[in-house]
Design a protein around this motif. Sequence first.
Motif, mmCIF file in Angstrom:
data_model
loop_
_atom_site.group_PDB
_atom_site.id
_atom_site.type_symbol
_atom_site.label_atom_id
_atom_site.label_comp_id
_atom_site.label_asym_id
_atom_site.label_seq_id
_atom_site.Cartn_x
_atom_site.Cartn_y
_atom_site.Cartn_z
ATOM 1 N N ASP A 1 6.421 -15.650 -35.669
ATOM 2 C CA ASP A 1 5.586 -14.552 -35.195
ATOM 3 C C ASP A 1 6.088 -13.246 -35.819
ATOM 4 N N ASP B 1 -3.937 -9.504 -38.894
ATOM 5 C CA ASP B 1 -3.347 -10.681 -38.262
ATOM 6 C C ASP B 1 -3.827 -11.944 -38.968
ATOM 7 N N PHE B 2 -2.900 -12.683 -39.572
ATOM 8 C CA PHE B 2 -3.221 -13.912 -40.282
ATOM 9 C C PHE B 2 -2.937 -15.152 -39.430
ATOM 10 N N GLY B 3 -2.782 -14.951 -38.117
ATOM 11 C CA GLY B 3 -2.608 -16.074 -37.205
ATOM 12 C C GLY B 3 -1.382 -16.908 -37.515
ATOM 13 N N SER B 4 -1.574 -18.215 -37.659
ATOM 14 C CA SER B 4 -0.450 -19.131 -37.858
ATOM 15 C C SER B 4 -0.063 -19.291 -39.332
ATOM 16 N N ARG C 1 0.685 -9.485 -39.862
ATOM 17 C CA ARG C 1 1.290 -10.375 -38.865
ATOM 18 C C ARG C 1 0.996 -11.811 -39.277
ATOM 19 N N GLY D 1 2.326 -16.171 -38.687
ATOM 20 C CA GLY D 1 3.004 -17.099 -37.784
ATOM 21 C C GLY D 1 4.433 -17.403 -38.194
#
Length: 181
Positions: free
Chosen positions: A32, A61-64, A15, A17
């Motif tokens: 997203d 999850d790699f955030g943004s 995932r 951003g």
Amino acid sequence: MRRRILFPRERFALRVGLVWTMEAVDGGPVEDALILGDQGRVEAVGPWRKLRGRTRSEVADFGSAALAPGLINAHCHLELSHLDQGLTLGQGFLPWLRSLVPHLRESLRAEGLQSALDQLLDCGTAFVADITGRNHESVAAALDSAGLGYWQFMEAFGFSDQTSAGPAAVNRRSLPASSFE
């Protein structure tokens, strides 16, 4: 910050951003986003809300973070990368060629080559088609060290019976399909 991601050989779900793909999705990057794959290959890219039900593995999850495919430089002369100055530019092909020819027998300069490789990596380049005449082995070693995929093409310049290139050579190092920059 640049970072090369080699996708895992097992099922994966990432995932991020923002992701750009080779296909336009609603006119731009996917926000997203979820990237699904297996065996080092991407199987699906799309919005998290649409794909999250298809995950069959833990989601990293790699955030943004933003993710984009690596670029291809389809024509470069890395052995001449030290010539970033001193050539006649903006005055046409012949003046440029006349300013280039005296430099063709100069030795490869490691600092110029490294600077060119750094620029390629900073721009998101993942693969290079390099045209070479004399320094193919040194340039290939530098490309290998940089982790870039490449093909080299031998170029002969002039009409002499003697060539500085030696035997024709073509080197290549293809990145695995799982490489993504």
